[in-house]
Design a protein around this motif. Sequence first.
Motif, short mmCIF file in Angstrom:
data_model
loop_
_atom_site.label_atom_id
_atom_site.label_comp_id
_atom_site.label_asym_id
_atom_site.label_seq_id
_atom_site.Cartn_x
_atom_site.Cartn_y
_atom_site.Cartn_z
N SER A 1 -31.14 37.57 84.06
CA SER A 1 -30.27 38.32 84.97
C SER A 1 -28.87 38.51 84.39
CB SER A 1 -30.18 37.59 86.32
OG SER A 1 -29.64 36.29 86.15
N HIS A 2 -28.47 37.64 83.47
CA HIS A 2 -27.14 37.78 82.85
C HIS A 2 -27.08 38.99 81.92
CE1 HIS A 2 -25.83 33.95 84.47
NE2 HIS A 2 -26.93 33.39 84.01
N MET A 3 -28.23 39.52 81.54
CA MET A 3 -28.25 40.69 80.65
C MET A 3 -27.66 41.91 81.33
SD MET A 3 -28.92 41.61 77.59
CE MET A 3 -29.95 40.25 77.01
N ARG A 4 -27.61 41.94 82.67
CA ARG A 4 -27.04 43.08 83.39
C ARG A 4 -25.59 43.31 82.98
NH1 ARG A 4 -29.50 40.34 88.06
NH2 ARG A 4 -31.48 41.36 88.55
N TRP A 5 -24.88 42.23 82.74
CA TRP A 5 -23.46 42.34 82.37
C TRP A 5 -23.27 42.24 80.85
CZ3 TRP A 5 -22.20 43.79 86.88
CH2 TRP A 5 -22.77 43.19 88.01
N PHE A 6 -24.14 41.49 80.20
CA PHE A 6 -23.97 41.30 78.76
C PHE A 6 -24.16 42.60 77.99
CE2 PHE A 6 -25.45 39.86 74.53
CZ PHE A 6 -24.33 39.12 74.16
N VAL A 7 -25.04 43.48 78.49
CA VAL A 7 -25.29 44.74 77.79
C VAL A 7 -24.03 45.61 77.77
CG1 VAL A 7 -26.11 45.97 79.84
CG2 VAL A 7 -26.96 46.62 77.59
N TRP A 8 -23.21 45.51 78.82
CA TRP A 8 -21.97 46.28 78.84
C TRP A 8 -20.90 45.65 77.95
CZ3 TRP A 8 -22.41 50.97 80.52
CH2 TRP A 8 -23.39 51.27 81.46
N ILE A 9 -20.96 44.34 77.79
CA ILE A 9 -20.05 43.68 76.84
C ILE A 9 -20.38 44.13 75.42
CG2 ILE A 9 -19.36 41.46 75.88
CD1 ILE A 9 -19.80 40.22 78.61
N MET A 10 -21.67 44.23 75.12
CA MET A 10 -22.08 44.71 73.80
C MET A 10 -21.60 46.14 73.57
SD MET A 10 -25.97 43.18 73.68
CE MET A 10 -26.30 43.89 72.07
N ALA A 11 -21.70 46.98 74.59
CA ALA A 11 -21.23 48.36 74.45
C ALA A 11 -19.73 48.41 74.21
CB ALA A 11 -21.61 49.17 75.69
N SER A 12 -18.98 47.54 74.87
CA SER A 12 -17.53 47.50 74.69
C SER A 12 -17.17 47.03 73.29
CB SER A 12 -16.89 46.59 75.73
OG SER A 12 -17.18 47.04 77.05
N VAL A 13 -17.88 46.02 72.78
CA VAL A 13 -17.63 45.55 71.42
C VAL A 13 -17.94 46.66 70.41
CG1 VAL A 13 -18.37 43.89 69.67
CG2 VAL A 13 -18.03 43.14 72.02
N GLY A 14 -19.02 47.39 70.62
CA GLY A 14 -19.34 48.50 69.72
C GLY A 14 -18.28 49.59 69.75
N THR A 15 -17.71 49.82 70.91
CA THR A 15 -16.63 50.82 71.02
C THR A 15 -15.40 50.39 70.24
OG1 THR A 15 -17.42 51.48 73.21
CG2 THR A 15 -15.15 52.04 72.63
N VAL A 16 -15.05 49.11 70.34
CA VAL A 16 -13.90 48.60 69.58
C VAL A 16 -14.17 48.68 68.09
CG1 VAL A 16 -12.50 46.55 69.13
CG2 VAL A 16 -13.17 47.10 71.48
N TYR A 17 -15.39 48.39 67.68
CA TYR A 17 -15.74 48.49 66.26
C TYR A 17 -15.56 49.92 65.75
CZ TYR A 17 -18.59 48.79 62.07
OH TYR A 17 -19.02 49.04 60.80
N VAL A 18 -16.03 50.90 66.52
CA VAL A 18 -15.87 52.30 66.11
C VAL A 18 -14.40 52.67 66.02
CG1 VAL A 18 -16.31 54.69 66.78
CG2 VAL A 18 -18.11 52.99 67.01
N PHE A 19 -13.59 52.16 66.93
CA PHE A 19 -12.18 52.51 66.95
C PHE A 19 -11.47 52.04 65.68
CE2 PHE A 19 -7.73 51.76 68.09
CZ PHE A 19 -7.39 52.99 68.64
N PHE A 20 -11.82 50.86 65.19
CA PHE A 20 -11.12 50.30 64.03
C PHE A 20 -11.83 50.57 62.70
CE2 PHE A 20 -9.37 47.63 67.45
CZ PHE A 20 -8.02 47.70 67.14
#
Length: 329
Positions: free
Chosen positions: A216-235
Amino acid sequence: MQKPPLGWGAQEAERQREKEPESIGVPLLSKRPLLCKSKNGKDQGLLLNSSSSSHCLASTPSPSSSSPSSIPPPNLDSDGTTTMVISSFLDFQKTRYARFMNHRVPPNKRYQPTEYEHAANCATHAFWIIPSILGSSILYVLSDNQWETISAWIYGFGLSGLFIVSTIFHTISWKKRHLRTVEHCLHMFDRMVIYFFIAASYAPWLNLRELGPWASHMRWFVWIMASVGTVYVFFFHERYKLVELVCYVIMGFFPAVVILSMPNTDGLSELVAGGFFYCLGTVFFKSDGRIPFAHAIWHLFVALGAGTHYYAIWRYLYRPDSVEAKTSR
């Protein structure tokens, strides 16, 4: 005994016999080979006389000569021949299709498509904008509760946003390429949307299916992964392309482990089929400059994967007569 001296006629005949070849049609060296002389007087090679032409041979031939005639032809076995055929088949730069693509660029540079590829990149995603909006609207209409409505909105924004942003970026890159800053920002946005599209594709399954306590924690963890990927693309945009591809693959497969804790596994075959289309498309995602229209082919595989996953969501989570177990809130 010493031979008696020949007369003048006999001596002339003997000299003529020495100059003529001993067999007709085969150039042979005469008994007295002459050296070819260049203009500066240096020896160039042996003079070979024949009835039709003269040839100069190397005066000091060496077994290790690098002339093309001294190099033996390659001895290709069946495996070697097969390898050469496969390599030539995949090397589209040496075929008539090379005009449809440009040459490859270094890993830290962005590939510049041809006019043909620009048009194909725009068309292959623009075609799916209206179907994605209509499909999202259908899920919204079929929603029976708050969580179904929220999941329909999240999935709809992710699905239609992917095709809309991709089409806008490729259009600007094609027709307004002189706007370097705008093009660069849209390219970054196009890469960021992929992470949120992956998270949105999992949202209906994670929100509307009964999950185990740890999943059930994957509901929120998947959005954390998307945010980390966004930061990676930015830098690190376009700096480490292989790392970027690995991030997409990991995020695409890691949330899928939650299916192990789902009591209801209906739709599993469709999820696997969609994932297969995405993985097969990644082969073309990084083949610009090797395969004509590689990025457009990648777009088609994305559309196939997204369509397969949409069908599974509609059939097993939103269809009016579905008996899927919903998570109690």
